[in-house]
Write a protein that holds these residues in place. Structure first.
Motif, mmCIF file in Angstrom:
data_model
loop_
_atom_site.group_PDB
_atom_site.id
_atom_site.type_symbol
_atom_site.label_atom_id
_atom_site.label_comp_id
_atom_site.label_asym_id
_atom_site.label_seq_id
_atom_site.Cartn_x
_atom_site.Cartn_y
_atom_site.Cartn_z
ATOM 1 N N THR B 354 72.511 50.814 19.693
ATOM 2 C CA THR B 354 71.294 51.520 19.275
ATOM 3 C C THR B 354 71.468 52.187 17.908
ATOM 4 O OG1 THR B 354 71.928 53.558 20.410
ATOM 5 C CG2 THR B 354 70.547 52.023 21.651
ATOM 6 N N ILE B 355 72.672 52.679 17.616
ATOM 7 C CA ILE B 355 72.878 53.319 16.303
ATOM 8 C C ILE B 355 72.742 52.264 15.210
ATOM 9 C CG2 ILE B 355 74.531 54.497 14.808
ATOM 10 C CD1 ILE B 355 75.712 55.846 17.277
ATOM 11 N N GLU B 356 73.430 51.134 15.406
ATOM 12 C CA GLU B 356 73.402 50.083 14.383
ATOM 13 C C GLU B 356 71.987 49.527 14.216
ATOM 14 O OE1 GLU B 356 76.516 49.337 12.835
ATOM 15 O OE2 GLU B 356 75.234 48.343 11.378
ATOM 16 N N MET B 357 71.275 49.323 15.333
ATOM 17 C CA MET B 357 69.938 48.734 15.237
ATOM 18 C C MET B 357 68.965 49.676 14.538
ATOM 19 S SD MET B 357 69.992 45.700 16.020
ATOM 20 C CE MET B 357 68.332 45.553 15.399
ATOM 21 N N GLY B 358 69.016 50.962 14.873
ATOM 22 C CA GLY B 358 68.121 51.914 14.230
ATOM 23 C C GLY B 358 68.403 52.009 12.737
ATOM 24 N N ALA B 359 69.693 52.057 12.393
ATOM 25 C CA ALA B 359 70.070 52.112 10.974
ATOM 26 C C ALA B 359 69.621 50.839 10.266
ATOM 27 C CB ALA B 359 71.579 52.301 10.837
ATOM 28 N N THR B 360 69.722 49.708 10.962
ATOM 29 C CA THR B 360 69.334 48.425 10.371
ATOM 30 C C THR B 360 67.823 48.372 10.118
ATOM 31 O OG1 THR B 360 71.169 47.339 11.493
ATOM 32 C CG2 THR B 360 69.373 45.922 10.733
ATOM 33 N N ILE B 361 67.060 48.871 11.076
ATOM 34 C CA ILE B 361 65.607 48.882 10.886
ATOM 35 C C ILE B 361 65.238 49.841 9.754
ATOM 36 C CG2 ILE B 361 63.392 49.457 11.979
ATOM 37 C CD1 ILE B 361 64.643 48.272 14.573
ATOM 38 N N GLY B 362 65.964 50.939 9.640
ATOM 39 C CA GLY B 362 65.763 51.842 8.503
ATOM 40 C C GLY B 362 65.977 51.116 7.181
ATOM 41 N N VAL B 363 67.009 50.293 7.114
ATOM 42 C CA VAL B 363 67.284 49.515 5.898
ATOM 43 C C VAL B 363 66.169 48.481 5.681
ATOM 44 C CG1 VAL B 363 68.867 47.796 4.898
ATOM 45 C CG2 VAL B 363 69.777 49.888 5.940
ATOM 46 N N ALA B 364 65.702 47.862 6.777
ATOM 47 C CA ALA B 364 64.603 46.885 6.667
ATOM 48 C C ALA B 364 63.334 47.568 6.162
ATOM 49 C CB ALA B 364 64.355 46.222 8.022
ATOM 50 N N MET B 365 63.124 48.807 6.585
ATOM 51 C CA MET B 365 61.967 49.565 6.104
ATOM 52 C C MET B 365 62.109 49.851 4.618
ATOM 53 S SD MET B 365 61.327 52.095 9.350
ATOM 54 C CE MET B 365 60.249 51.578 10.705
ATOM 55 N N GLU B 366 63.312 50.247 4.238
ATOM 56 C CA GLU B 366 63.583 50.494 2.817
ATOM 57 C C GLU B 366 63.325 49.223 1.992
ATOM 58 O OE1 GLU B 366 65.926 53.388 1.850
ATOM 59 O OE2 GLU B 366 65.918 52.875 -0.257
ATOM 60 N N ALA B 367 63.619 48.071 2.612
ATOM 61 C CA ALA B 367 63.445 46.790 1.913
ATOM 62 C C ALA B 367 61.979 46.349 1.881
ATOM 63 C CB ALA B 367 64.292 45.718 2.590
ATOM 64 N N VAL B 401 74.915 43.793 6.648
ATOM 65 C CA VAL B 401 74.464 42.419 6.405
ATOM 66 C C VAL B 401 72.997 42.422 5.993
ATOM 67 C CG1 VAL B 401 73.926 40.227 7.565
ATOM 68 C CG2 VAL B 401 76.173 41.300 7.877
ATOM 69 N N THR B 402 72.184 43.211 6.696
ATOM 70 C CA THR B 402 70.753 43.269 6.389
ATOM 71 C C THR B 402 70.529 43.802 4.970
ATOM 72 O OG1 THR B 402 70.231 43.549 8.717
ATOM 73 C CG2 THR B 402 68.533 44.231 7.147
ATOM 74 N N GLY B 403 71.281 44.836 4.599
ATOM 75 C CA GLY B 403 71.165 45.380 3.248
ATOM 76 C C GLY B 403 71.487 44.330 2.196
ATOM 77 N N LYS B 404 72.519 43.528 2.471
ATOM 78 C CA LYS B 404 72.890 42.467 1.520
ATOM 79 C C LYS B 404 71.810 41.395 1.467
ATOM 80 C CE LYS B 404 77.849 43.049 1.413
ATOM 81 N NZ LYS B 404 79.061 42.888 2.163
ATOM 82 N N ALA B 405 71.297 41.021 2.657
ATOM 83 C CA ALA B 405 70.300 39.941 2.714
ATOM 84 C C ALA B 405 69.031 40.321 1.957
ATOM 85 C CB ALA B 405 69.980 39.596 4.165
ATOM 86 N N PHE B 406 68.738 41.633 1.917
ATOM 87 C CA PHE B 406 67.489 42.041 1.270
ATOM 88 C C PHE B 406 67.714 42.795 -0.044
ATOM 89 C CE2 PHE B 406 66.253 41.150 5.602
ATOM 90 C CZ PHE B 406 65.084 40.419 5.414
ATOM 91 N N GLY B 407 68.946 42.826 -0.516
ATOM 92 C CA GLY B 407 69.218 43.402 -1.831
ATOM 93 C C GLY B 407 68.978 44.896 -1.926
ATOM 94 N N ILE B 408 69.448 45.628 -0.934
ATOM 95 C CA ILE B 408 69.210 47.075 -0.868
ATOM 96 C C ILE B 408 70.513 47.828 -1.135
ATOM 97 C CG2 ILE B 408 68.616 48.952 0.738
ATOM 98 C CD1 ILE B 408 66.288 47.208 -0.190
ATOM 99 N N GLU B 409 70.438 48.846 -2.009
ATOM 100 C CA GLU B 409 71.652 49.624 -2.297
ATOM 101 C C GLU B 409 71.885 50.718 -1.257
ATOM 102 O OE1 GLU B 409 71.705 51.930 -5.910
ATOM 103 O OE2 GLU B 409 73.630 52.845 -5.365
#
Lengths: 79, 579
Positions: B354-367, B401-409
């Motif tokens: 749940t921690i990783e998924m929530g953080a990942t969705i946060g990154v997806a939102m940023e993207a 991985v998600t941050g890399k896939a979507f080019g997010i710093e």
């Protein structure tokens, strides 16, 4: 001066009736400190463990200023 | 607990199992056991999903005893998420049952020749390994329901969901609770992917006929256990706060302290905090006929968990924990407890952290994949993970991985593992732990939030670098030792504040095993475990540049305190200089 006071967890029961968002505004004279808030609201001093003023740790005797945000907690933990 | 069960999933034909004496690993438990086996037997440079990798599951030193709080299971491996050593632990029933059956560890080895899935049943009669074709791509809830029908309502289960089968590196290993629900998870570091790579869908444990383990000195053990329980009940955090509000009581504390990571770690306060706080959660649970106070295993006296019912009063999931409510809630700008509970349920079912998924969705939102605050969009994204679509596989591979896939710093990870629910700029002690832990960003590894925010175990100003290295170091050693006992880490709140409760815990271990450990020995055990783990990571290719937070934590100031992470690199490099 007006102070925004937030009472959390078991301390919420000391909020005036009709309070929302676990908070109330307390009017205190200049020079008042945190202890004056709990005396005003009837919160037993020994039930308060954590005191935050504008997000920073404070003590019962810390002085307050107009529009300060004060958050009070009983002992809590989690993780 | 004098034997180790090894199951080789690799041979031609069928998997084979053998039981051997505990041997060199005698006297180890929990994280001490898993890290010792991984450090000794797994080549540090191997592929975590390959044939040389192993998955180790171990109860703690007091697993299977009548000792309170002793129900944690440790899961260890080389992490496919971090590339370093991993120990993730979970509550639930399996640890006690494994302990009673006499197993100090269970080791899954080898690489299956094809994609056949198996279930393993462990009982007093021995080990039975069966194909599990019918369970393929089933979620944890369906899987356990099937196993319950086949093996009865007394067994406990350790399983993976779709994410583990797909070997997604945010996947978990699920453990059933007292109600046989797969709601407890060894969640971090992709341990589920390693179980999936071994072709094991589930491990069923049946302790029928096994008895409680007996202490060397029963009278002393009983007295120590009683003193320990008294100490936990007496301490306001373990005796009152955690039972009443659960771990989510922290939402208001961390938010009030300006340390609540909001909108993917952009700011330290969330306007919607009150709506998702532990106080609101407990009120909602009670109003709907759920349970606001509930233990995850028999013998828990803190009972920080609960049972969450949906709006119609039906079970949906366990009470989502603080970290989950934060990751799927404030971190994503979501202030809806029902949406968060649904995300928790989906995560548990698919078997993702749940921690990783929530953080990942946060990154997806940023993207820009979806807006911050879009609860329905977040639920749909997690469903993509369960379906295994290409997007779902990217998200199920975590924030880095998600941050890399979507080019997010702005990606809040250390060693590729997502940060939990405390911004390291406003809780600098936990920043030291995130940076230097052998596990990647992990709050439990050295929970400096205690002295930084909660006034437990002393007081260290959270906003300045002073004292943080020492605080984090001491907590990291103490935690490694507690993780070896199999005790829930929450005992630390009482143990840190009450010397007599710390002594009672040591007395429990001593009287059970016939030892004469002192407090110093406990620290030494924690250091020994940490050193094994650090050495493994070094051999796997880690160096001091891996013990760093992402750059932006030093550059972007966090409101409301407008503070950056200020512990210097040189100071970070001294955390383990005494090893």
């Amino acid at each position: 001066m007006k102070i925004d006071v937030f009472l959390y967890a078991t301390l919420s029961k000391y909020l005036p009736e009709g309070s929302t968002n676990r908070s109330t505004v307390v009017n205190l004279p200049e020079g008042a400190c945190v202890r004056d808030i709990i005396e005003e609201l009837g919160v037993p001093e020994k039930s308060v463990k954590l005191i935050f003023i504008n997000g920073s740790h404070a003590r019962m005797e810390t002085s307050l200023f107009e529009n300060d945000r004060v958050g009070l907690f009983p002992p809590v933990g989690g993780g | 607990m004098d034997k180790i069960l090894r199951i080789n999933m690799g041979p031609d034909g069928e998997p084979t199992s053998k039981t051997e004496p505990v041997g060199d690993y005698a006297g180890l438990g929990g994280r001490g056991m898993t890290s010792a086996i991984v450090a000794k037997e797994v080549p540090p440079t191997c592929h975590p999903l390959g044939e040389d990798s192993k998955l180790v599951i171990a109860p703690g030193l007091l697993g299977g005893t009548t000792g309170a709080m002793s129900g944690r299971s440790s899961v260890g491996c080389k992490s496919p998420l971090t590339g370093g050593i991993k120990e993730a632990n979970s509550g639930g029933q399996p640890a006690q049952m494994l302990g009673r059956l006499g197993y100090a560890a269970l080791v899954l080895e080898g690489r299956p020749k094809d994609d056949t899935l198996y279930t393993i049943r462990i009982s007093a009669d021995g080990v039975e390994i069966k194909t599990a074709t019918a369970l393929k791509m089933k979620g944890n809830y369906d899987t356990v329901e099937n196993l319950k029908n086949e093996y009865g309502d007394k067994v406990s289960c350790i399983s993976i969901g779709q994410a583990g089968e797909m070997k997604l590196i945010a996947s978990t290993v699920a453990f059933t609770d007292m109600e046989q629900r797969p709601a407890r998870h060894a969640a971090r570091g992709g341990v589920g992917a390693v179980m999936g790579a071994k072709g094991v869908k589930a491990i069923v444990i049946d302790d029928t006929g096994a008895s409680m383990r007996s202490p060397k000195d029963p009278e002393k053990f009983k007295a120590a256990n009683r003193a320990f329980v008294d100490g936990l009940k007496k301490h306001p955090v373990t005796g009152q706060g955690l039972p009443a509000y659960g771990t989510n009581v922290l939402t208001n504390v961390v938010n009030e302290a300006g340390a609540y990571p909001t909108y993917n770690f952009k700011t330290g306060r969330f306007d919607g905090a009150s709506a998702i706080s532990g106080e609101t959660q407990a009120e909602t649970i009670t109003a709907r006929g759920g349970k606001a106070t509930h233990g995850c295993h028999r013998g828990c006296v803190i009972r920080c968990s609960g049972i969450w019912h949906d709006k119609d009063g039906h079970y949906l999931t366990k009470q989502p924990e603080y970290e989950t409510v934060w990751s799927h809630g404030g971190n994503c700008g979501i202030n809806d407890l029902d949406a968060i509970a649904m995300l928790d349920r989906l995560d548990d079912d698919y078997g993702v952290d749940t921690i990783e998924m929530g953080a990942t969705i946060g990154v997806a939102m940023e993207a820009g994949l979806l807006e911050f605050g879009d609860a329905e969009g977040a639920i749909n994204l997690v469903k993509e993970v369960g379906k295994g679509t290409p997007l779902g596989r990217i998200l199920g591979s975590g924030a880095a991985v998600t941050g890399k896939a979507f080019g997010i710093e702005r990606v809040p990870v250390v060693k590729n593992q997502a940060m939990p629910a405390y911004d390291p700029r406003a809780v600098q002690g936990i920043g030291v732990t995130y940076a230097t832990s052998t596990m990647g960003a992990d709050h439990t590894a050295g929970y400096a939030v205690t002295a930084n925010l909660l006034g437990v175990g002393g007081n260290v100003d959270p906003l300045t670098p002073e004292g943080q290295v020492e605080l984090s170091r001491n907590l990291q050693y103490a935690t490694a030792a507690i993780d070896a006992t199999g005790m829930c880490l929450f005992v630390a709140f009482a143990v840190l504040d009450q010397p007599e409760t710390f002594q009672a815990m040591i007395d429990m271990i001593n009287s059970f095993h016939g030892l004469e450990l002192t407090g110093d020995d406990v620290t030494a055990l924690g250091k020994k475990i940490t050193k094994m783990e650090r050495d493994f990571n070094t051999a796997a290719g880690f160096n001091k540049t891996d013990d760093r937070l992402p750059d932006y934590f030093r550059k972007e100031a966090l409101a409301p305190h407008n503070v950056t992470f200020m512990v210097s690199d040189d100071d970070l490099d001294t955390v383990f200089s005494d090893l």
